[in-house]
Enzyme design. Structure first.
Site, PDB file in Angstrom:
ATOM      1  N   HIS A  90       0.855  -1.182   0.000  1.00  0.00           N
ATOM      2  CA  HIS A  90       0.000   0.000   0.000  1.00  0.00           C
ATOM      3  C   HIS A  90       0.890   1.230   0.000  1.00  0.00           C
ATOM      4  O   HIS A  90       1.961   1.231   0.614  1.00  0.00           O
ATOM      5  CB  HIS A  90      -0.905   0.004   1.242  1.00  0.00           C
ATOM      6  CG  HIS A  90      -2.049   0.956   1.164  1.00  0.00           C
ATOM      7  ND1 HIS A  90      -1.915   2.308   1.435  1.00  0.00           N
ATOM      8  CD2 HIS A  90      -3.358   0.767   0.834  1.00  0.00           C
ATOM      9  CE1 HIS A  90      -3.084   2.899   1.279  1.00  0.00           C
ATOM     10  NE2 HIS A  90      -3.977   1.996   0.921  1.00  0.00           N
TER      11      HIS A  90
ATOM     12  N   ASP B 255      -7.843  -5.011  -0.142  1.00  0.00           N
ATOM     13  CA  ASP B 255      -8.354  -5.812  -1.255  1.00  0.00           C
ATOM     14  C   ASP B 255      -8.115  -7.305  -1.075  1.00  0.00           C
ATOM     15  O   ASP B 255      -8.747  -8.120  -1.744  1.00  0.00           O
ATOM     16  CB  ASP B 255      -7.703  -5.366  -2.570  1.00  0.00           C
ATOM     17  CG  ASP B 255      -8.027  -3.932  -2.919  1.00  0.00           C
ATOM     18  OD1 ASP B 255      -9.220  -3.603  -2.935  1.00  0.00           O
ATOM     19  OD2 ASP B 255      -7.099  -3.147  -3.171  1.00  0.00           O
TER      20      ASP B 255
END
Length: 378
Positions: A261, A315
């Site tokens: 991320h 996700d």
């Protein structure tokens, strides 16, 4: 002349001042208006969270009841929008259908009274109410079926699941769907939110703002990643294949979907919550064979990449939750959009408060003083 250092993707460059959400990527903290995401996931519901994000504080009991009733009474969509959606190709991606439908909604409410709090509230209610209806309607219509009308006896998340199946969902499934929406509702200046704020800064209508954000969310490096996680797990196929797959990705310098991320250097707190939700679903409705693969992937990737701050993001486990809820893979990102509308609208409202149109500069890399050559001599 270069006025400042160029940062690809504007990495680390503030684009706005905001009081909506906060992330500490080193400690794995996510807050909405100062409240930790873990508290909201445990105690709140999506519409209360949306109210918090958009209006800046938790509603009173009466305010929440009124807000929920407003949203409930605006769930139905115009028949002309429904007829337009029927003409969409069955092979079209639901995110493209949603972007077109959200933009079309603005045709019916195109008056831009951006200084009127009644106009702002009406737009907020209408978008929160109709986006789930549009997603569910396209899912059924692309199969040749009529859309299911909203059920006014059901709350926000339960009604969405009902419109997909015309069956009242199990209470656990509905609650988990609601928590998923909370987790995806807002996340500071991500790509789609930046798109929303840039569009909002032109003082266009909120339907165009949401349509632009939906288009941005659809990319595989943003909201579309959860679809690709499931595809990756299916490709791996078994726990035994996890390590060779990860090694192959590292050798090819290929991205491992669902990991890493731009902000978090520890495990995304939303991923931790989603993993627990997945386990609750599996305990009641049966295991998913891909969960074992996912767990092994988390172990192997941590072994090889934890020193680089690469851990599961939001996700990685969301797709497994949606699969167990019976949701088709290509609806994962539209569900992300259903949730993120709350954040986009919060940023739209905040942008209007002290608006200045976005007009960044660039670093020019072209040539100068080139002479025009007539077409006959080229």
């Amino acid at each position: 002349m270069v006025l400042c250092e160029y940062k690809p993707g504007l990495e680390g460059i503030p684009a706005a001042e905001s009081g909506i959400s906060f992330v500490d990527g080193q400690k794995g903290i996510l807050e909405y208006r100062g409240i930790r995401i873990e508290e909201l996931a445990q105690h709140s519901n999506f519409l209360e969270t949306a109210y918090l994000l958009i209006w800046g504080e938790l509603p009173t009991q009466d305010e929440l009841k009124a807000f929920e009733q407003e949203v409930r009474s605006h769930r139905r969509i115009k028949y002309r929008i429904r007829d337009m959606m029927k003409s969409f190709p069955e092979s079209g991606h639901p995110m493209d259908a949603l972007q077109a439908s959200a933009a079309a909604l603005g045709l019916f409410y195109s008056r831009r009274d951006l200084h009127n709090p009644v106009y702002i509230r009406d737009a907020v209610v209408r978008l929160l109410a109709t986006i789930p209806t549009m997603v569910a309607a396209f899912q059924l219509m692309r199969k040749g079926n009529d859309p299911v009308k909203p059920n006014d006896d059901l709350d926000y998340a339960a009604n969405f699941l009902y419109m997909l199946t015309e069956k009242e969902p199990d209470p656990l499934a509905a609650r988990i769907m609601d928590v998923c929406l909370i987790l995806h509702a807002e996340h500071t200046m991500n790509a789609s939110t930046f798109s929303a704020r840039v569009t909002a800064s032109t003082l266009t209508d909120p339907y165009a703002v949401v349509a632009s954000a939906v288009g941005t969310l659809g990319g595989p490096l943003h909201g579309g990643a959860n679809e690709e996680v499931i595809q990756m797990l299916e490709e791996i196929g078994s726990v035994a294949n996890v390590r060779p797959y990860v090694d192959s990705c590292l050798e090819r310098k290929a991205k491992i979907m669902g990991f890493g991320h731009r902000v978090y250097k520890v495990k995304d707190p939303r991923a931790t919550i989603l993993q627990k939700l997945a386990e609750e679903l599996f305990a009641k409705f049966g295991q998913d064979k891909y969960y074992d693969i996912a767990q092994e992937m988390e172990v192997v990737v941590a072994e090889k990449l934890a020193h680089k701050g690469i851990y599961p993001n939001v996700d990685f486990y969301s797709g497994l939750v949606y699969r167990k809820l019976g949701i088709p893979t290509d609806l994962f990102t539209p569900i992300f959009a259903i949730a993120r509308v709350a954040g986009w609208l919060a940023h739209w409202k905040e942008q209007l408060e002290e608006n200045r149109i976005f007009r960044p500069t660039q670093v020019y890399k072209g040539v100068h003083d080139v002479s025009y050559i007539p077409v006959a001599k080229r």
